[in-house]
Write an enzyme that holds these catalytic residues in place. Sequence first.
Site, PDB file in Angstrom:
ATOM      1  N   VAL A  57       0.826  -1.205   0.000  1.00  0.00           N
ATOM      2  CA  VAL A  57       0.000   0.000   0.000  1.00  0.00           C
ATOM      3  C   VAL A  57       0.866   1.264   0.000  1.00  0.00           C
ATOM      4  O   VAL A  57       0.575   2.218  -0.715  1.00  0.00           O
ATOM      5  CB  VAL A  57      -0.980   0.003   1.195  1.00  0.00           C
ATOM      6  N   GLU A  58       1.930   1.266   0.780  1.00  0.00           N
ATOM      7  CA  GLU A  58       2.757   2.462   0.911  1.00  0.00           C
ATOM      8  C   GLU A  58       3.588   2.769  -0.341  1.00  0.00           C
ATOM      9  O   GLU A  58       3.658   3.915  -0.755  1.00  0.00           O
ATOM     10  CB  GLU A  58       3.691   2.348   2.122  1.00  0.00           C
TER      11      GLU A  58
END
Length: 186
Positions: A57-58
């Site tokens: 996600v990051e």
Amino acid sequence: MKSYGFFILLLALFLTFALLHKPLMRRFCPLEYSEEIVRSALEAKVSPFLIASIIRVESNFQKDAVSPKGAKGLMQLIPSTAEYVAGLKGVEYDEQSLTDPAFNVALGTYYYKLLLDYWGKVAALASYNAGRGNVERWINEGTWDGTWENRADIPYPETRQFLSKVITLEKWYAYLYKDELSGDVY
């Protein structure tokens, strides 16, 4: 006779899906740096599936990713936070090292573990994304109680989305990469 043909078609579609769904899902849930993830997760005693999900996600596994706010590397660490965590961990800090996967994952995982021990899983993830001070304020002011059930009360849409994505991806990573991440003990 038509129903037999339809049944064969359904069976063929089912078998095709059964054989191909994992390779297809691995395209949506890639995994890189598994050794670094497992090493750091085991050291911190956290789920490697969760760490892989945070990274996905990051930074989408881009080791040299830089956010508009200056967060760097796989786990998108703000340099000042990384320096603080390195001090707690007792390792030498160099901002250039934030693009080194082993260093970044080790610091990011350690930082998440600190947040986890303080808040619990859901609030720790929110804090990882929005900042510890924001989550502290939300909980102290009664804006959000720190639970998954009441995540809609989180003031930042990005943090609500981050939580949902990471929690969902954690389940997918556990399903798709249980052998590679050796995380069945978590």
